[in-house]
Design a protein around this motif. Sequence first.
Motif, mmCIF file in Angstrom:
data_model
loop_
_atom_site.group_PDB
_atom_site.id
_atom_site.type_symbol
_atom_site.label_atom_id
_atom_site.label_comp_id
_atom_site.label_asym_id
_atom_site.label_seq_id
_atom_site.Cartn_x
_atom_site.Cartn_y
_atom_site.Cartn_z
ATOM 1 N N ARG A 194 8.640 -10.174 -28.147
ATOM 2 C CA ARG A 194 8.575 -9.617 -26.815
ATOM 3 C C ARG A 194 9.325 -10.492 -25.805
ATOM 4 O O ARG A 194 9.221 -11.713 -25.823
ATOM 5 C CB ARG A 194 7.119 -9.503 -26.389
ATOM 6 C CG ARG A 194 6.966 -8.799 -25.070
ATOM 7 C CD ARG A 194 5.526 -8.424 -24.832
ATOM 8 N NE ARG A 194 5.409 -7.775 -23.542
ATOM 9 C CZ ARG A 194 4.362 -7.068 -23.175
ATOM 10 N NH1 ARG A 194 3.356 -6.926 -23.990
ATOM 11 N NH2 ARG A 194 4.323 -6.507 -21.990
ATOM 12 N N THR A 206 -0.115 -4.773 -22.484
ATOM 13 C CA THR A 206 0.873 -3.740 -22.808
ATOM 14 C C THR A 206 0.431 -2.400 -22.246
ATOM 15 O O THR A 206 1.225 -1.650 -21.665
ATOM 16 C CB THR A 206 1.040 -3.633 -24.343
ATOM 17 O OG1 THR A 206 1.356 -4.929 -24.846
ATOM 18 C CG2 THR A 206 2.145 -2.660 -24.706
ATOM 19 N N SER A 262 8.103 -2.445 -22.234
ATOM 20 C CA SER A 262 8.039 -3.652 -23.055
ATOM 21 C C SER A 262 9.346 -3.767 -23.819
ATOM 22 O O SER A 262 9.748 -2.832 -24.512
ATOM 23 C CB SER A 262 6.875 -3.552 -24.046
ATOM 24 O OG SER A 262 5.656 -3.530 -23.360
ATOM 25 N N ASN A 288 4.703 -17.380 -19.547
ATOM 26 C CA ASN A 288 3.941 -16.846 -20.677
ATOM 27 C C ASN A 288 4.043 -17.853 -21.829
ATOM 28 O O ASN A 288 5.144 -18.321 -22.127
ATOM 29 C CB ASN A 288 4.593 -15.508 -21.070
ATOM 30 C CG ASN A 288 3.686 -14.599 -21.869
ATOM 31 O OD1 ASN A 288 2.539 -14.935 -22.157
ATOM 32 N ND2 ASN A 288 4.213 -13.447 -22.224
ATOM 33 N N THR A 313 7.167 -8.248 -16.300
ATOM 34 C CA THR A 313 6.180 -8.529 -17.347
ATOM 35 C C THR A 313 5.391 -9.798 -17.058
ATOM 36 O O THR A 313 4.177 -9.849 -17.324
ATOM 37 C CB THR A 313 6.887 -8.633 -18.717
ATOM 38 O OG1 THR A 313 7.571 -7.409 -18.967
ATOM 39 C CG2 THR A 313 5.891 -8.897 -19.840
ATOM 40 N N GLY A 369 0.793 -2.522 -18.490
ATOM 41 C CA GLY A 369 2.230 -2.494 -18.212
ATOM 42 C C GLY A 369 2.800 -1.083 -18.369
ATOM 43 O O GLY A 369 3.564 -0.614 -17.532
ATOM 44 N N VAL A 371 2.633 -8.881 -14.851
ATOM 45 C CA VAL A 371 1.561 -8.150 -15.546
ATOM 46 C C VAL A 371 0.695 -9.110 -16.359
ATOM 47 O O VAL A 371 -0.532 -9.057 -16.296
ATOM 48 C CB VAL A 371 2.139 -7.039 -16.448
ATOM 49 C CG1 VAL A 371 1.037 -6.424 -17.315
ATOM 50 C CG2 VAL A 371 2.795 -5.959 -15.607
ATOM 51 N N VAL A 372 1.298 -10.024 -17.103
ATOM 52 C CA VAL A 372 0.470 -10.921 -17.927
ATOM 53 C C VAL A 372 -0.286 -11.935 -17.055
ATOM 54 O O VAL A 372 -1.398 -12.345 -17.410
ATOM 55 C CB VAL A 372 1.265 -11.621 -19.057
ATOM 56 C CG1 VAL A 372 1.819 -10.578 -20.018
ATOM 57 C CG2 VAL A 372 2.356 -12.521 -18.539
ATOM 58 N N ILE A 408 6.196 -0.252 -16.679
ATOM 59 C CA ILE A 408 7.001 -1.410 -17.073
ATOM 60 C C ILE A 408 7.249 -1.340 -18.566
ATOM 61 O O ILE A 408 6.317 -1.312 -19.369
ATOM 62 C CB ILE A 408 6.280 -2.722 -16.680
ATOM 63 C CG1 ILE A 408 6.195 -2.819 -15.158
ATOM 64 C CG2 ILE A 408 6.989 -3.938 -17.280
ATOM 65 C CD1 ILE A 408 5.172 -3.801 -14.673
ATOM 66 N N THR A 436 9.737 -11.581 -21.920
ATOM 67 C CA THR A 436 8.931 -11.619 -20.697
ATOM 68 C C THR A 436 9.851 -11.608 -19.482
ATOM 69 O O THR A 436 10.292 -12.649 -19.015
ATOM 70 C CB THR A 436 8.042 -12.879 -20.682
ATOM 71 O OG1 THR A 436 7.277 -12.941 -21.892
ATOM 72 C CG2 THR A 436 7.086 -12.855 -19.500
ATOM 73 N N ASP A 437 10.157 -10.393 -18.998
ATOM 74 C CA ASP A 437 10.999 -10.305 -17.797
ATOM 75 C C ASP A 437 10.138 -10.477 -16.543
ATOM 76 O O ASP A 437 8.931 -10.733 -16.637
ATOM 77 C CB ASP A 437 11.788 -8.991 -17.784
ATOM 78 C CG ASP A 437 10.889 -7.775 -17.787
ATOM 79 O OD1 ASP A 437 9.667 -7.927 -17.557
ATOM 80 O OD2 ASP A 437 11.396 -6.666 -18.031
#
Lengths: 262, 262
Positions: free
Chosen positions: B62, B45, B55, B159, B68, B48, B71-72, B53, B64-65
């Motif tokens: 959450r 986070t 959240s 994710n 995202t 991000g 990022v993860v 980005i 997850t686009d």
Amino acid sequence: MIDLFVIKVGGNVIDNPTLLDAFLQKFAAIQGKKILIHGGGKIATRIGDQLGIQSNYVNGRRITDAATIDVVTMVYGGLVNKQLVAKLQTNGCNAIGLTGADANIIPAVKRPVKEIDFGFVGDVKPEDVQSTALKALLEAGMTPVFAPLTHDTKGQILNTNADTIASSLAIALSAHYNVRLIYCFEKKGVLHDANDDNAVINLIDRVIYEELKADNVLTDGILPKLENAFAAIESGVAEVLIGHADDVQSNTTDTVAGTLIR
Amino acid sequence: MIDLFVIKVGGNVIDNPTLLDAFLQKFAAIQGKKILIHGGGKIATRIGDQLGIQSNYVNGRRITDAATIDVVTMVYGGLVNKQLVAKLQTNGCNAIGLTGADANIIPAVKRPVKEIDFGFVGDVKPEDVQSTALKALLEAGMTPVFAPLTHDTKGQILNTNADTIASSLAIALSAHYNVRLIYCFEKKGVLHDANDDNAVINLIDRVIYEELKADNVLTDGILPKLENAFAAIESGVAEVLIGHADDVQSNTTDTVAGTLIR
């Protein structure tokens, strides 16, 4: 008989989605045991910039400070490596994404500080590579995909040149396999005429190499590549091939498009 | 006789360097075969946010686009996972850091859109886990360390909840091993008295569970954990243990500090 291909692909291919997808399809289609080592590409610099991390250069060489090693660990070891793995999987290649820290496959030494402190950069010796662990993965039918990262065995990840990782893995694995080490670069191979991209010399051995040098055929850019190739061969690698990423599939056959060195 | 420990540690430990180092030392010291699954922590986070980005949450969950998931993938699959691996290696544990995409160990399905589109989130079925690949790593003396990521087998990283990965791996590996699945959480175990952190119930079976429910001893927070534990046991897992990360080492012995469910 070659029974393992160790293939390095550079950041220029990683950075271009079209080139990358084409390369991964061809790589996935290569028969037999294989290992991929990928360069970093410019995405780490872009994400570093977005995170407000300055890229520092000394004499044109990038310095890997504490913030930068975190960025390259994220980007090379996470984003790039896992996207390559997922794409190879969908192409039917059972890829497993690794850094040199994983299974302690590539222990390295943080580069000693002389005139320049390069920061968290690792130097690798082929004799330190844990080739037995890597062999276990290959024998289990997996295709290891390495990010250009190693570790110092004391808990620190180190940024490491992908060409060096490729040659170190190839040398270490020569204890178990007949290895062809393939470097993908932006030309089709070593050229007999620098102005003709199709004038590829398909085979170079030590005798031919000395003749080419005597005739001043080789450009300054290709000389260190050939020196490294012969060094790998003297350390046990069966063959080294220098060629274009587009030709990676034919470059694993007997009738190569690139330059085979042996 | 238990011969494999599948251990999940949460983001709260990942986020705290002191807790994390202590945990990794204890985890490294556990004898025999073991697998670690780590949660993500808040660092994704934070990074991000730094990358601009947003959240997005729907009903506290959450989403997850596309930005995202990148990022993860970077943070969980790269930064967090490889730092854990490097630290475990220095503690003498032969860790190998993975996502579910690696060696296709955890194929998943992108969660179908119903009321909420969770985005790039993966749902896992234990029967899809490629336990043979995982067994090959374990038998080669490696300790797999999983980031909470899977893939859809079509090139997309997903994710995925770390608890679900842990239970799916434990169930799948029960075909080869007698598995104790250990969930590290913020309490020492299931408590007989919610106000006394030391009132740990050391053993719960179905009979005791029904009694505890009838007596209204169990809090709402612990009920789903116990239901999931019994579901894992009914799917072949020998034992489930719920306990504190500090106690992970003793929780791999016969005299547990936490709550053993069987």
